[in-house]
Design a protein around this motif. Structure first.
Motif, mmCIF file in Angstrom:
data_model
loop_
_atom_site.group_PDB
_atom_site.id
_atom_site.type_symbol
_atom_site.label_atom_id
_atom_site.label_comp_id
_atom_site.label_asym_id
_atom_site.label_seq_id
_atom_site.Cartn_x
_atom_site.Cartn_y
_atom_site.Cartn_z
ATOM 1 N N TYR A 1 0.858 -1.191 0.000
ATOM 2 C CA TYR A 1 0.000 0.000 0.000
ATOM 3 C C TYR A 1 0.891 1.237 0.000
ATOM 4 O O TYR A 1 1.613 1.508 0.972
ATOM 5 N N ASN A 2 0.861 1.995 -1.108
ATOM 6 C CA ASN A 2 1.773 3.129 -1.280
ATOM 7 C C ASN A 2 1.088 4.474 -1.098
ATOM 8 O O ASN A 2 1.688 5.505 -1.392
ATOM 9 N N GLN A 3 -0.168 4.475 -0.650
ATOM 10 C CA GLN A 3 -0.886 5.728 -0.493
ATOM 11 C C GLN A 3 -0.947 6.125 0.984
ATOM 12 O O GLN A 3 -0.376 5.459 1.849
ATOM 13 N N SER A 4 -1.650 7.203 1.269
ATOM 14 C CA SER A 4 -1.716 7.720 2.632
ATOM 15 C C SER A 4 -2.733 6.937 3.458
ATOM 16 O O SER A 4 -3.914 6.827 3.079
ATOM 17 N N ILE A 5 -2.285 6.408 4.580
ATOM 18 C CA ILE A 5 -3.191 5.682 5.476
ATOM 19 C C ILE A 5 -4.180 6.651 6.116
ATOM 20 O O ILE A 5 -5.345 6.325 6.340
ATOM 21 N N GLU A 6 -3.721 7.873 6.411
ATOM 22 C CA GLU A 6 -4.616 8.884 6.985
ATOM 23 C C GLU A 6 -5.763 9.197 6.028
ATOM 24 O O GLU A 6 -6.922 9.359 6.451
ATOM 25 N N GLU A 7 -5.446 9.296 4.729
ATOM 26 C CA GLU A 7 -6.496 9.551 3.732
ATOM 27 C C GLU A 7 -7.484 8.388 3.675
ATOM 28 O O GLU A 7 -8.699 8.584 3.575
ATOM 29 N N LEU A 8 -6.957 7.175 3.739
ATOM 30 C CA LEU A 8 -7.822 5.992 3.722
ATOM 31 C C LEU A 8 -8.750 5.993 4.930
ATOM 32 O O LEU A 8 -9.951 5.698 4.818
ATOM 33 N N ALA A 9 -8.221 6.338 6.098
ATOM 34 C CA ALA A 9 -9.049 6.390 7.305
ATOM 35 C C ALA A 9 -10.149 7.432 7.167
ATOM 36 O O ALA A 9 -11.303 7.205 7.559
ATOM 37 N N HIS A 10 -9.801 8.578 6.587
ATOM 38 C CA HIS A 10 -10.795 9.636 6.397
ATOM 39 C C HIS A 10 -11.904 9.176 5.438
ATOM 40 O O HIS A 10 -13.093 9.467 5.659
ATOM 41 N N ILE A 11 -11.533 8.441 4.399
ATOM 42 C CA ILE A 11 -12.531 7.917 3.450
ATOM 43 C C ILE A 11 -13.477 6.952 4.152
ATOM 44 O O ILE A 11 -14.709 6.990 3.966
ATOM 45 N N LEU A 12 -12.924 6.076 4.983
ATOM 46 C CA LEU A 12 -13.760 5.110 5.701
ATOM 47 C C LEU A 12 -14.677 5.803 6.709
ATOM 48 O O LEU A 12 -15.846 5.420 6.866
#
Length: 528
Positions: free
Chosen positions: A29-40
């Motif tokens: 996973y090469n993207q931002s984990i913070e962004e993923l959390a915000h999406i969820l």
């Protein structure tokens, strides 16, 4: 095999938050984990206070799956290499190729390209007594292009006026035998004549610019030789350059004066501050807030006066350096759209001697974006068939023929910026963070951004609206600048916040007073 060619998918399932969360995550996973959390959080309508816990869960899950994935991958590769000598040999060749491409010590020695030779020659000359001569020659070239541009505009306007008059007469004759089909034929003829005239003059301008580019680059190389053999540089009237060439002919004496005078009448408000940011080792920055048009940083005044402005000198001196200047230009989601038409026209008013012309750069960016969107649609991150950028995306163009900037960050925005309820998670604000990160990674040490994220004064922009928007941008930029210390690369030395021309002095001073409060400018203590 490179990491780009290996991938897997892990299913993240969690029901600890009163809702079942299920999401497929590509591994690695090469993207931002913070962004993923915000999406969820947004998708599953989860409470804001669990964001930190969700980020920790996602981080642990991704790290575990990546370790599992790489362990399995390495075991399979080692086993395959033991059993297949041919595969081991292919793998060795791939590593050898990567070492040659990525490591300077092992790379093949290559001769400098024509572009590198020209860049080196120009850099040496602008840092020598030849600087004034070079800029004077560029000034002459720009006048020749501006003259042709004015001629093109005059002929097109004259044709439009004649066609309008002819159409009015045709419409008046409708009652005396003129038919609608004849009117339609006349409209088609007018459109064709207008298009042919525009294409003709556009072709002539492109030919002129290409000839100027070749002549200028040859002249710079000859000038470098002359400069190395003599202790003083040649003047524009020397035999190295023919001043009677049509590529150097300037406009009539009356041209351009009116526009320059009108621009000088516009009042400019500005204040500058020196701030220090950082948790331990503090970094000094110059921060400036001013009113102005974006065009002021782009347009090079072209008139009969050959006086060279300090900004133009500085732009030339820093062109091939690690001290570049950037500008954030708000645009829509169509590359090269009419929103930035004025900017594109300003770029085309003089020849670009160092980089591709703006049209070629935008076309290349559009092709790259089209290929990228195709991949994004296939993996589900963007809607299928999408050919537009999204809010918060940006792309870069580079320039040597603008007044005070070298790099333009075209930041995509939308109508939500007109509202007063945007926050630090708005795509444009996150886009500014990415802009700042890109600037630090590419030697851009001066950056200008629109403080209100808009260039025009509108009805909804009350004093309270302006203060809220400015406070948001100030605080976010301060956070990004503190975070910037951990990114590496160049330090941002100068930051300009630009306000629209026409904003009241009361609002300007209110925002100027807000800046030192937010950035906490340190005042010296006088000990008695």
């Amino acid at each position: 095999m490179t990491e780009d060619n290996i991938h897997s998918v892990a299913s993240y399932i969690n029901s600890n938050y009163d809702k079942l969360i299920e999401r497929e995550i590509p591994i690695p996973y090469n993207q931002s984990i913070e962004e993923l959390a915000h999406i969820l959080l947004t998708k599953y309508e989860l409470p804001k206070y669990i964001e930190k816990e969700l980020i920790q869960d996602l981080t642990q899950f991704i790290e575990a799956k990546e370790k599992e994935f790489y362990d399995t991958y390495v075991e399979e590769e080692v086993s395959r290499a033991k059993n297949d000598p041919d595969y081991l040999e292919d793998l060795t060749k791939q590593w050898e190729k990567l070492f040659k491409e990525e490591t300077a010590e092992y790379a093949e020695k290559k001769c400098a390209s024509d572009e590198e030779l020209f860049a080196s020659a120009y850099h040496k000359l602008v840092h020598s007594p030849a600087l004034e001569t070079i800029l004077s020659v560029e000034h002459l070239y720009a006048k020749a292009v501006r003259r042709r541009t004015d001629q093109k505009d005059a002929f097109i306007q004259d044709l439009s006026e004649k066609q309008t008059e002819e159409m009015n007469k045709a419409v008046d004759r409708l009652e005396y035998g003129m038919t609608e089909s004849e009117i339609n034929e006349l409209v088609a003829k007018h459109y064709e004549d207008h298009s042919l005239l525009k294409v003709r003059y556009a072709s002539e301008l492109d030919t002129l610019k290409e000839a100027q580019r070749r002549e200028y680059r040859d002249w710079v190389m000859k000038m470098l030789e002359y400069n190395q053999e003599n202790s003083f540089p040649p003047s524009p009237s020397s035999p190295l350059l023919t001043p009677t060439s049509p590529l150097l002919s300037g406009p009539d004496e009356s041209t351009f004066h009116e526009n320059v005078q009108n621009r000088e009448k516009e009042p400019i408000l500005e204040e500058s501050f020196t701030i220090h940011l950082g948790s331990q080792l503090k970094q000094m920055y110059n921060v400036r807030i001013l009113t102005g048009n974006v065009e002021d940083l782009c347009i090079i005044p072209v008139n009969e006066s050959s006086e060279l402005t300090p900004q133009l000198l500085q732009t030339a001196l820093a062109l091939y350096s690690n001290d570049l200047s950037g500008l954030v230009l708000m645009t829509d989601n169509k590359i090269g759209s009419r929103v930035t038409k004025d900017f594109q026209e300003n770029c085309l008013k003089s020849t670009e001697f160092h980089f591709s012309h703006i049209d070629a750069q935008l076309e290349k960016i559009s092709n790259i974006a089209r290929d990228h969107f195709g991949e994004s649609a296939s993996n589900g991150s963007r809607s299928p068939g999408s050919d537009l950028l999204q809010c918060g995306d940006f792309y870069l163009t580079k320039h040597s023929n603008l007044a005070q900037v070298h790099v333009i960050f075209h930041l995509v925005s939308d109508d939500t910026l007109r509202g007063s309820d945007i926050n630090s998670r708005h795509p444009v604000i996150l886009g500014l963070r990415n802009v700042l990160k890109t600037a630090c990674s590419n030697d851009i040490t001066s950056l200008t951004i629109p403080l209100l994220l808009q260039y025009d004064i509108t009805e909804e922009m009350t004093t309270m609206w302006c203060e809220r928007r400015a406070e948001l941008v100030f605080k976010c930029m301060k956070g990004f600048m503190i975070e910037m210390a951990s990114w590496g690369g160049s330090d941002l030395k100068n930051l300009q916040f630009m306000l629209p021309i026409g904003i009241s002095s009361q609002v300007f001073h209110s925002l100027a007073d807000m800046l030192p409060r937010i950035f906490k400018i340190s005042n010296p203590k006088i000990l008695k």
